[in-house]
Design a protein around this motif. Structure first.
Motif, PDB file in Angstrom:
ATOM      1  N   PHE A 157       0.694  -1.189  -0.004  1.00  0.00           N
ATOM      2  CA  PHE A 157      -0.032  -0.177  -0.037  1.00  0.00           C
ATOM      3  C   PHE A 157       0.780   1.379  -0.035  1.00  0.00           C
ATOM      4  N   TYR A 158       2.036   1.290   0.568  1.00  0.00           N
ATOM      5  CA  TYR A 158       2.901   2.285   1.082  1.00  0.00           C
ATOM      6  C   TYR A 158       4.003   2.833   0.070  1.00  0.00           C
ATOM      7  N   ASP A 159       3.443   3.001  -1.197  1.00  0.00           N
ATOM      8  CA  ASP A 159       4.202   3.807  -2.262  1.00  0.00           C
ATOM      9  C   ASP A 159       3.728   5.315  -1.729  1.00  0.00           C
TER      10      ASP A 159
ATOM     11  N   LEU B  86      -2.145   8.948   0.874  1.00  0.00           N
ATOM     12  CA  LEU B  86      -3.634   8.620   1.066  1.00  0.00           C
ATOM     13  C   LEU B  86      -3.810   8.256   2.715  1.00  0.00           C
ATOM     14  N   PHE B  87      -2.793   7.455   3.007  1.00  0.00           N
ATOM     15  CA  PHE B  87      -2.956   6.926   4.607  1.00  0.00           C
ATOM     16  C   PHE B  87      -3.007   8.331   5.299  1.00  0.00           C
ATOM     17  N   ASN B  88      -2.192   9.132   4.949  1.00  0.00           N
ATOM     18  CA  ASN B  88      -2.288  10.465   5.909  1.00  0.00           C
ATOM     19  C   ASN B  88      -3.588  11.106   5.794  1.00  0.00           C
ATOM     20  N   ARG B  89      -4.074  11.124   4.651  1.00  0.00           N
ATOM     21  CA  ARG B  89      -5.529  11.738   4.791  1.00  0.00           C
ATOM     22  C   ARG B  89      -6.660  10.728   5.462  1.00  0.00           C
ATOM     23  N   ILE B  90      -6.385   9.383   5.451  1.00  0.00           N
ATOM     24  CA  ILE B  90      -7.263   8.515   6.381  1.00  0.00           C
ATOM     25  C   ILE B  90      -7.282   8.890   7.633  1.00  0.00           C
ATOM     26  N   THR B  91      -5.956   9.254   8.281  1.00  0.00           N
ATOM     27  CA  THR B  91      -5.807   9.499   9.828  1.00  0.00           C
ATOM     28  C   THR B  91      -6.462  10.734  10.039  1.00  0.00           C
TER      29      THR B  91
ATOM     30  N   GLY C 242       0.707   2.936  16.322  1.00  0.00           N
ATOM     31  CA  GLY C 242      -0.210   2.908  14.996  1.00  0.00           C
ATOM     32  C   GLY C 242      -0.936   1.777  15.013  1.00  0.00           C
ATOM     33  N   SER C 243      -0.915   0.905  15.724  1.00  0.00           N
ATOM     34  CA  SER C 243      -1.592  -0.506  15.431  1.00  0.00           C
ATOM     35  C   SER C 243      -1.544  -1.157  14.142  1.00  0.00           C
ATOM     36  N   THR C 244      -0.179  -0.916  13.825  1.00  0.00           N
ATOM     37  CA  THR C 244       0.570  -1.742  12.582  1.00  0.00           C
ATOM     38  C   THR C 244       0.395  -2.924  12.909  1.00  0.00           C
TER      39      THR C 244
ATOM     40  N   GLY D 253      -1.578  -4.704  13.938  1.00  0.00           N
ATOM     41  CA  GLY D 253      -2.886  -5.254  13.875  1.00  0.00           C
ATOM     42  C   GLY D 253      -2.981  -5.684  12.228  1.00  0.00           C
ATOM     43  N   ASN D 254      -2.035  -5.400  11.500  1.00  0.00           N
ATOM     44  CA  ASN D 254      -2.075  -5.757  10.104  1.00  0.00           C
ATOM     45  C   ASN D 254      -1.277  -7.024  10.013  1.00  0.00           C
ATOM     46  N   PHE D 255      -0.690  -7.587  10.963  1.00  0.00           N
ATOM     47  CA  PHE D 255      -0.181  -9.087  10.999  1.00  0.00           C
ATOM     48  C   PHE D 255      -1.076 -10.139  11.477  1.00  0.00           C
TER      49      PHE D 255
ATOM     50  N   VAL E 268     -11.811   7.902   0.545  1.00  0.00           N
ATOM     51  CA  VAL E 268     -10.419   7.788   0.648  1.00  0.00           C
ATOM     52  C   VAL E 268      -9.878   6.418   0.957  1.00  0.00           C
ATOM     53  N   THR E 269     -10.545   5.589   1.728  1.00  0.00           N
ATOM     54  CA  THR E 269      -9.828   4.653   1.874  1.00  0.00           C
ATOM     55  C   THR E 269     -10.100   3.669   0.764  1.00  0.00           C
ATOM     56  N   ALA E 270     -11.146   3.763  -0.113  1.00  0.00           N
ATOM     57  CA  ALA E 270     -11.456   2.903  -1.561  1.00  0.00           C
ATOM     58  C   ALA E 270     -10.063   3.323  -2.159  1.00  0.00           C
ATOM     59  N   ALA E 271      -9.733   4.582  -2.287  1.00  0.00           N
ATOM     60  CA  ALA E 271      -8.477   5.139  -3.262  1.00  0.00           C
ATOM     61  C   ALA E 271      -7.390   4.395  -2.672  1.00  0.00           C
ATOM     62  N   PHE E 272      -6.983   4.463  -1.398  1.00  0.00           N
ATOM     63  CA  PHE E 272      -5.828   3.802  -0.699  1.00  0.00           C
ATOM     64  C   PHE E 272      -5.804   2.499  -1.140  1.00  0.00           C
ATOM     65  N   ASN E 273      -7.021   1.576  -1.151  1.00  0.00           N
ATOM     66  CA  ASN E 273      -7.132   0.175  -1.524  1.00  0.00           C
ATOM     67  C   ASN E 273      -6.828   0.092  -3.003  1.00  0.00           C
TER      68      ASN E 273
ATOM     69  N   GLU F  22     -11.371  -6.599   7.384  1.00  0.00           N
ATOM     70  CA  GLU F  22     -10.706  -7.089   6.009  1.00  0.00           C
ATOM     71  C   GLU F  22     -10.930  -6.040   5.141  1.00  0.00           C
ATOM     72  N   MET F  23      -9.795  -5.696   4.037  1.00  0.00           N
ATOM     73  CA  MET F  23     -10.296  -5.044   2.889  1.00  0.00           C
ATOM     74  C   MET F  23      -9.962  -5.868   1.859  1.00  0.00           C
ATOM     75  N   HIS F  24     -10.774  -5.856   0.730  1.00  0.00           N
ATOM     76  CA  HIS F  24     -10.867  -6.477  -0.413  1.00  0.00           C
ATOM     77  C   HIS F  24     -11.061  -5.557  -1.640  1.00  0.00           C
TER      78      HIS F  24
HETATM   79  C1  AVI Z   1      -1.479   1.075   9.367  1.00  0.00           C
HETATM   80  N1  AVI Z   1      -2.720   0.339   9.774  1.00  0.00           N
HETATM   81  C2  AVI Z   1      -2.578   0.363  11.208  1.00  0.00           C
HETATM   82  C3  AVI Z   1      -4.335   1.065   9.349  1.00  0.00           C
HETATM   83  C4  AVI Z   1      -5.420   0.162   9.748  1.00  0.00           C
HETATM   84  O1  AVI Z   1      -6.037   0.683  10.374  1.00  0.00           O
HETATM   85  O2  AVI Z   1      -5.093  -1.202   9.821  1.00  0.00           O
HETATM   86  C5  AVI Z   1      -4.090   0.714   7.628  1.00  0.00           C
HETATM   87  C6  AVI Z   1      -5.562   1.235   7.151  1.00  0.00           C
HETATM   88  N2  AVI Z   1      -6.145   0.399   6.288  1.00  0.00           N
HETATM   89  C7  AVI Z   1      -7.206   0.854   6.121  1.00  0.00           C
HETATM   90  N3  AVI Z   1      -7.449   2.013   6.649  1.00  0.00           N
HETATM   91  C8  AVI Z   1      -6.234   2.372   7.512  1.00  0.00           C
END
Ligand code: AVI
Length: 321
Positions: free
Chosen positions: A35-37, A43-48, A159-161, A163-165, A214-219, A253-255
């Motif tokens: 995701f992280y180019d 986009l992730f910054n915008r999500i936050t 960051g709960s990263t 949680g992505n594992f 924004v999350t759709a664009a990120f995905n 989950e994201m798909h």
């Molecule tokens: C980086 N990580 C903690 C985010 C999360 O919430 O799992 C990544 C993310 N995926 C969608 N929105 C944010």
């Protein structure tokens, strides 16, 4: 004096092999780290900052409340080793809450641009604190850089990263991190880890499928990144974003769901999609406090502290190993 060290990134053929293995399975997957180019980081910054995405705000509220208490658990002069350091804002909460306690800052991340920017900003804002960045996939074994030599190491993974594992990856990561952090001087290894807590799907689903898209664009952006890395022809217009709460696994989950039957080429390999077939792109586990402590214990860590924000949305664990 600050210094930035760039360690060679993972070789491209390994990434291509990972992409092809994921797209070749019965349930197609892509590695979430892709995701992280540069676009994905933006986009992730915008999500936050989205109203629906409470995660970052809750963690910042937690740090506003408890940074001094958390930093006080670090041994004097410790090197603050931040895993997944997209920026230094969270580490600075700890550093500034306990002036003089940390003797060095070691941001670790896979994105070289982010690390360079951290080095620049830290040189301006904290010129007396030695900073040595490590560009690395922290799921691989990691050696501490020279700036941490002779110091206790204090791990920080906000960051709960985590949680992505998946749980097996968490176990491997936590054991490796124990090896890395216990290679510092003196005392047991210390590790502070932020995890998004289990909560109602009513709160979770909009956080991963926001109204502004924004999350759709990120995905969807992961497809463009894969195309660049593996000479692919995946068409982002041909897929739709879907967020799902998997109650059995305790994870969001994201798909990416194929809008029609279609084909693409990736690194010379033909990949076919049925209409409605999904690529599973991300898991975001929502650990209960007890569940995470039990997982960490299996990797040799014992719980020594736990903090939450006022609304109990987000948790931060102190582990000793
Ligand atoms: C980086 N990580 C903690 C985010 C999360 O919430 O799992 C990544 C993310 N995926 C969608 N929105 C944010």
């Amino acid at each position: 004096m600050n210094e930035t060290l760039a360690v060679a990134p993972a070789p491209d053929p390994a990434v291509v092999a990972e992409i092809l293995a994921g797209l070749g399975g019965a349930q197609k997957t892509l590695p979430a780290k892709l995701f992280y180019d540069a676009e994905g980081c933006e986009l992730f910054n915008r999500i936050t900052r989205l109203p629906e995405y409470y995660v970052t705000r809750a963690e910042m509220a937690l740090l506003d409340r408890h940074a001094a208490a958390i930093a006080a658990t670090a041994p004097a002069g410790a090197a603050l080793v931040e895993y997944g350091a997209a920026d230094e804002s969270k580490a600075l909460r700890l550093i500034d809450a306990a002036p003089g306690r940390f003797g060095a800052y070691v941001p670790v991340d896979i994105a070289p641009g982010a690390l360079l920017a951290i080095g620049e900003r830290m040189r301006q804002s904290h010129p007396a604190l030695p900073v040595q960045a490590v560009e690395a996939d922290f799921l691989q074994p990691l050696a501490l850089p020279a700036v941490a030599a002779g110091r206790p190491a204090f791990g920080f993974f906000p960051g709960s990263t985590i949680g992505n594992f998946r749980p097996d990856t968490v176990l491997r990561f936590l054991s490796q991190a124990r090896d890395t952090l216990s290679s510092g001087e003196g005392g047991p290894a210390c590790f502070v880890i932020g995890t998004d807590l289990r909560k109602s799907p009513d709160r979770l689903l909009p956080a991963y499928d926001d109204a502004a898209g924004v999350t759709a664009a990120f995905n969807l952006n992961i497809l463009r990144h894969v195309n660049r890395l593996a000479d692919g022809t995946l068409d982002p217009e041909g897929f739709a974003h879907r967020a799902v709460w998997n109650s059995h696994e305790g994870r969001m989950e994201m798909h990416l769901v194929s809008r029609a039957a279609q084909e693409a080429r990736v690194a010379g390999t033909l990949v076919r999609f049925r209409a409605g077939e999904s690529i599973h792109t991300e898991d975001s586990y929502k650990h209960t406090r007890e569940g995470f402590v039990a997982l960490a214990a299996r990797a040799g860590w014992r719980p020594a502290g736990f903090w939450t924000d006022e609304d109990e949305l987000f948790g931060m664990h102190l582990l000793l190993g």
